[in-house]
Design an enzyme around this catalytic site. Structure first.
Site, PDB file in Angstrom:
ATOM      1  N   HIS A 200      12.213   1.362   5.564  1.00 21.13           N
ATOM      2  CA  HIS A 200      11.997  -0.066   5.293  1.00 21.13           C
ATOM      3  C   HIS A 200      12.541  -0.869   6.469  1.00 21.13           C
ATOM      4  O   HIS A 200      13.731  -0.819   6.770  1.00 21.13           O
ATOM      5  CB  HIS A 200      12.715  -0.471   4.002  1.00 21.13           C
ATOM      6  CG  HIS A 200      12.170  -1.708   3.359  1.00 21.13           C
ATOM      7  ND1 HIS A 200      11.981  -2.884   4.057  1.00 21.13           N
ATOM      8  CD2 HIS A 200      11.751  -1.959   2.095  1.00 21.13           C
ATOM      9  CE1 HIS A 200      11.484  -3.801   3.242  1.00 21.13           C
ATOM     10  NE2 HIS A 200      11.331  -3.260   2.057  1.00 21.13           N
TER      11      HIS A 200
ATOM     12  N   HIS B 158      -2.744   7.125   5.317  1.00 18.11           N
ATOM     13  CA  HIS B 158      -3.203   5.973   4.544  1.00 18.11           C
ATOM     14  C   HIS B 158      -4.464   5.367   5.152  1.00 18.11           C
ATOM     15  O   HIS B 158      -4.492   5.015   6.337  1.00 18.11           O
ATOM     16  CB  HIS B 158      -2.100   4.915   4.473  1.00 18.11           C
ATOM     17  CG  HIS B 158      -2.553   3.590   3.950  1.00 18.11           C
ATOM     18  ND1 HIS B 158      -3.232   3.452   2.745  1.00 18.11           N
ATOM     19  CD2 HIS B 158      -2.438   2.337   4.458  1.00 18.11           C
ATOM     20  CE1 HIS B 158      -3.493   2.176   2.548  1.00 18.11           C
ATOM     21  NE2 HIS B 158      -3.041   1.484   3.564  1.00 18.11           N
TER      22      HIS B 158
ATOM     23  N   ASN C  29     -10.444   0.917   1.472  1.00 16.27           N
ATOM     24  CA  ASN C  29      -8.983   0.909   1.381  1.00 16.27           C
ATOM     25  C   ASN C  29      -8.612   0.655  -0.077  1.00 16.27           C
ATOM     26  O   ASN C  29      -8.673  -0.481  -0.542  1.00 16.27           O
ATOM     27  CB  ASN C  29      -8.401  -0.171   2.299  1.00 16.27           C
ATOM     28  CG  ASN C  29      -6.881  -0.229   2.256  1.00 16.27           C
ATOM     29  OD1 ASN C  29      -6.242   0.405   1.418  1.00 16.27           O
ATOM     30  ND2 ASN C  29      -6.302  -1.001   3.152  1.00 16.27           N
TER      31      ASN C  29
ATOM     32  N   CYS D 145       0.802  -1.222   0.000  1.00 19.67           N
ATOM     33  CA  CYS D 145       0.000   0.000   0.000  1.00 19.67           C
ATOM     34  C   CYS D 145       0.836   1.275   0.000  1.00 19.67           C
ATOM     35  O   CYS D 145       0.303   2.360  -0.239  1.00 19.67           O
ATOM     36  CB  CYS D 145      -0.933   0.007   1.212  1.00 19.67           C
ATOM     37  SG  CYS D 145      -2.136  -1.343   1.212  1.00 19.67           S
TER      38      CYS D 145
ATOM     39  N   HIS E 153      -2.130  20.095   6.605  1.00 19.02           N
ATOM     40  CA  HIS E 153      -3.032  18.991   6.271  1.00 19.02           C
ATOM     41  C   HIS E 153      -2.307  17.658   6.372  1.00 19.02           C
ATOM     42  O   HIS E 153      -1.107  17.568   6.096  1.00 19.02           O
ATOM     43  CB  HIS E 153      -3.593  19.170   4.853  1.00 19.02           C
ATOM     44  CG  HIS E 153      -4.196  20.515   4.607  1.00 19.02           C
ATOM     45  ND1 HIS E 153      -5.429  20.887   5.110  1.00 19.02           N
ATOM     46  CD2 HIS E 153      -3.713  21.604   3.938  1.00 19.02           C
ATOM     47  CE1 HIS E 153      -5.688  22.139   4.733  1.00 19.02           C
ATOM     48  NE2 HIS E 153      -4.665  22.591   4.034  1.00 19.02           N
TER      49      HIS E 153
END
Length: 452
Positions: free
Chosen positions: A257, A347, A380, A178, A343
Site C-alpha cells: 500500500h 490484472h 476489465n 481492483c 503461470h
C-alpha cells in the site's frame, strides 16, 4: 541461546537437565509448530466466474452508438471515448448490465441491486451446488464491491437469499478498488487462521450500473470505456479433509500500500468535477505508480519464492550498482520469475497495464495471454479479473498438478497485491466454467484498433 531460553529457571533445576530433557523439549516445540502450520493451511476448493447473458453484450459499434444517442456527452467527449474503446483491447463479447443499455442509462438503486443479485446469486448457486455444500455450512462470508455499499450490505443480501446461519461471520468491503479480490482472500486467510475447521466464501465484483461518468473531464471519461460486468465466488477451507477435493493451496500472499505518497493516493480518485458530476479520475501517473507498487511488492515476495540463484544474481547486480560506477550504466538485473512460477495472472486493467507488467518482469506474450484474452472477452471486471484469467488457464488445460500460479492485482490507494497458489490436484479442463463455451476459439489476434 540456552541461557535466554531458560532464563528465570533456578540454576539447580538447570543443572538437573539432561540431553533427554532437551530433546523432549525440542520435540515438543517442533510438534507444536507442525500442528500450527498444518492448521494454517488455506485450501482453495473451487471458484466460479460469472458469464453474463448474451443480451448484456456490448460490441464496440453499439457502445459508440449508445454514446451518441444517450444525449449526455458533447461531440468532443464522444470522439474521445470512441477512440479509447477502439484501442482498449476489449472485444465485442464484453458485457454491460441492462441498466447501462437503456437510453439514458438507468442508474437507479433498484437496477444496482438487480445487477449485484444477478451476478453473485448465480455464481454462489453454481459453486455450492457443484460441490453439494449447503449454505449453513459456510462459516465466513466476505464480499467486496468498490463503488457500491448498499444498506443492507451485499453479504446481508446473500445471507437472505441463501439462508445462512445466524452466526456466520460476514464482512462487506468497499472502496478498495481492483485489488480488493486478493485483499478479500487475505482477510479470509487471517480469519481461517483463527477459526479452525471452517469454510469461507469470498465474493468479488464491481457494480457497473452506477459507475458511469456523465461529464466531460477526460481523465474521468477513461473509466467509462474500460469496465465491464463480472464477478466471482471463491470457496476456501482450512479443514484437513478438504485438501483431497481442493484445487489449490495458498502459498504466499503479499500486500503493498503506497497511500502515504500523495501521487499514489490520488492517481485513482473518485471525485466531483467542475459541473457536479461524480466519476473516477485516472491520473497520467497511473502506470508509473503501478510500476513502483509492483517493484515494492516483489521486493517482499521475491525472497519467498525465487530460487537462491536468482536472488544472488539480483543482489550482486544491486551491489555493483552502488559501488562500481560503470555498472550504473546498466539496468539492475530483473530476476527470472519463470523459475518460480508456471503461470501469471496479471490484472486485466487495460492493454497498457498488461504491457507494462510484461515489460517490467521480462515476460513473454504467452505469459500474458490469459490476461489479454480476459480483457478481450470480458473487459476489465475489476477485482475479479485475475480469477477469469485462472479460469482461462484451466479451460485451456494448462494448469497441471504441482504448478505455481502468481496472481497480481492493482487498485486505488494505491495498492499492489500478490497471491501465489500451488495446484494440488488434477484440474479437468472439460469441467464447465465461464470460458467453456468459447475456449476453442481462443487465443485470438487482437487488433490495435477494433472494428465497428
Amino acid at each position: 541461546m540456552v541461557t535466554v531460553l531458560f532464563r528465570g529457571i533456578p540454576s539447580e533445576a538447570l543443572k538437573s537437565l539432561t540431553p533427554l530433557h532437551l530433546i523432549a523439549a525440542l520435540t515438543l516445540i517442533l510438534a507444536v509448530f507442525w500442528l500450527y502450520s498444518r492448521f494454517s493451511d488455506v485450501y482453495l476448493i473451487d471458484f466460479s466466474c460469472y458469464r453474463p447473458p448474451n443480451n448484456w453484450r456490448t460490441p464496440t459499434s453499439h457502445m459508440i452508438e449508445h454514446l451518441e444517442l444517450c444525449g449526455l456527452f458533447n461531440g468532443e467527449s464522444i470522439n474521445f471515448q470512441a477512440k479509447l474503446v477502439e484501442r482498449s483491447g476489449i472485444g465485442g463479447e464484453a458485457c454491460l448490465p441492462l441498466g447501462a443499455h437503456e437510453i439514458p442509462p438507468d442508474t437507479s438503486l433498484n437496477n444496482v441491486r438487480e445487477e449485484i443479485e444477478m451476478v453473485l446469486v448465480t455464481v454462489v448457486e453454481d459453486l455450492l451446488s457443484k460441490h453439494k455444500i449447503k449454505s449453513k455450512q459456510i462459516d465466513i462470508l466476505i464480499s467486496n464491491c468498490s463503488l457500491v455499499c448498499p444498506t443492507p450490505s451485499i453479504t446481508a443480501m446473500i445471507i437472505n437469499k441463501f439462508g445462512f446461519r445466524s452466526n456466520v461471520k460476514s464482512i462487506s468491503l468497499s472502496g478498495m478498488g481492483c485489488s480488493a479480490g486478493i485483499l478479500s482472500i487475505s482477510l479470509a486467510k487471517d480469519l481461517l487462521k483463527v477459526h479452525k475447521n471452517s469454510i469461507a466464501l469470498v465474493l468479488s465484483m464491481e457494480a457497473i450500473t452506477p459507475s458511469g461518468y456523465k461529464g466531460k473531464n477526460k481523465s474521468m471519461l477513461v473509466a467509462n470505456t474500460l469496465f465491464r460486468a463480472g464477478g466471482v465466488a471463491i470457496l476456501l477451507s482450512n479443514k484437513k479433509q478438504d485438501k483431497k477435493i481442493a484445487k489449490y493451496k495458498l502459498q504466499n500472499l503479499v500486500r503493498t500500500h503506497l497511500g502515504s505518497d500523495d501521487s499514489s493516493y490520488q492517481c485513482v480518485f473518485q471525485e466531483t468535477d467542475e459541473d457536479g458530476f461524480v466519476g473516477v479520475s485516472l491520473s497520467r501517473a497511473l502506470l508509473h505508480v503501478a510500476g513502483k507498487a509492483l517493484r515494492t511488492n516483489i521486493s517482499e515476495l521475491g525472497p519467498l519464492v525465487l530460487p537462491y540463484s536468482e536472488q544472488i544474481r539480483y543482489g550482486w547486480s544491486l551491489f555493483c550498482q552502488k559501488v562500481w560506477a560503470p555498472a550504473r550504466r546498466k539496468e539492475i538485473y530483473t530476476p527470472n520469475f519463470k523459475k518460480a512460477f508456471e503461470h501469471f495472472c496479471i490484472h486485466a486493467g487495460g492493454r497498457a497495464v498488461i504491457d507494462a507488467v510484461e515489460s517490467n518482469l521480462k515476460l513473454s506474450n504467452e505469459d500474458g495471454e490469459a490476461s489479454r484474452m480476459t480483457l478481450y472477452r470480458f473487459g476489465n471486471t475489476s477485482s475479479s479479473s485475475v480469477w477469469y484469467e485462472l479460469c482461462y488457464l484451466e479451460a485451456k488445460g494448462r494448469i497441471k498438478k504441482g504448478d505455481i500460479v502468481w496472481q497480481i492485482a492493482f487498485g486505488s490507494g494505491f495498492k499492489c497485491n500478490s497471491a501465489v497458489w500451488k495446484c494440488i490436484s488434477e484440474v479437468d479442463p472439460k469441467v464447465g466454467n465461464a470460458w467453456s463455451d468459447r475456449i476453442h476459439l481462443y487465443p485470438v489476434e487482437i487488433p490495435h484498433m477494433m472494428d465497428h
